[in-house]
Design a protein around this motif. Sequence first.
Motif, short mmCIF file in Angstrom:
data_model
loop_
_atom_site.label_atom_id
_atom_site.label_comp_id
_atom_site.label_asym_id
_atom_site.label_seq_id
_atom_site.Cartn_x
_atom_site.Cartn_y
_atom_site.Cartn_z
N ARG A 1 -3.18 0.55 -3.51
CA ARG A 1 -2.64 -0.65 -3.79
C ARG A 1 -1.48 -0.30 -4.91
O ARG A 1 -2.00 0.38 -5.58
CB ARG A 1 -3.52 -2.00 -4.13
CG ARG A 1 -3.09 -3.19 -4.00
CD ARG A 1 -4.12 -3.94 -4.67
NE ARG A 1 -2.87 -5.15 -4.74
CZ ARG A 1 -3.31 -6.44 -4.68
NH1 ARG A 1 -4.73 -6.71 -3.99
NH2 ARG A 1 -2.88 -7.43 -5.00
N ILE A 2 -0.52 -0.75 -4.47
CA ILE A 2 0.68 -0.29 -5.54
C ILE A 2 0.80 -1.87 -6.42
O ILE A 2 0.74 -2.78 -5.43
CB ILE A 2 2.09 0.07 -4.91
CG1 ILE A 2 1.86 1.12 -4.21
CG2 ILE A 2 3.21 -0.28 -6.07
CD1 ILE A 2 2.97 1.56 -3.33
N GLY A 3 0.82 -1.72 -7.60
CA GLY A 3 0.39 -2.71 -8.94
C GLY A 3 -0.38 -3.04 -8.80
O GLY A 3 -1.57 -3.86 -9.13
N ILE B 1 0.82 -1.13 0.08
CA ILE B 1 0.10 0.41 -0.20
C ILE B 1 0.84 1.42 0.41
O ILE B 1 1.36 1.11 0.99
CB ILE B 1 -0.75 0.25 1.09
CG1 ILE B 1 -1.54 -0.95 0.95
CG2 ILE B 1 -1.81 1.48 1.25
CD1 ILE B 1 -3.07 -1.34 0.26
N GLY B 2 0.64 1.64 -0.89
CA GLY B 2 1.62 3.56 -0.86
C GLY B 2 0.64 4.37 0.45
O GLY B 2 -0.35 3.84 0.60
N ALA B 3 1.78 5.45 -0.24
CA ALA B 3 1.35 6.22 1.08
C ALA B 3 0.05 7.49 1.01
O ALA B 3 -0.91 7.29 1.48
CB ALA B 3 2.76 7.35 0.53
#
Length: 74
Positions: free
Chosen positions: A72-74, A66-68
């Motif tokens: 969700r990342i990716g 999870i990014g800042a």
Amino acid sequence: MAAEPLCRHCKAKDIITAAVTPDHIIPLFKGGLAEDGNIQCLCKSCHDIKTAKDLGTFPHRQQAEIGADGWRIG
């Protein structure tokens, strides 16, 4: 280990695998006792699976990164 040289879980499935570790049937952290009646001998694979189940981490699910920003990342 001398009394139970084969993995108990594998043996129940008619698979012959050498036991490599004693395991508490009821884990100590769940109130199990450190006595012979609460010990079974398992192979590494069965012990790893049982430990994950005991800890509530089986089946293993990879956590999404999870990014800042909270997405969700990716």
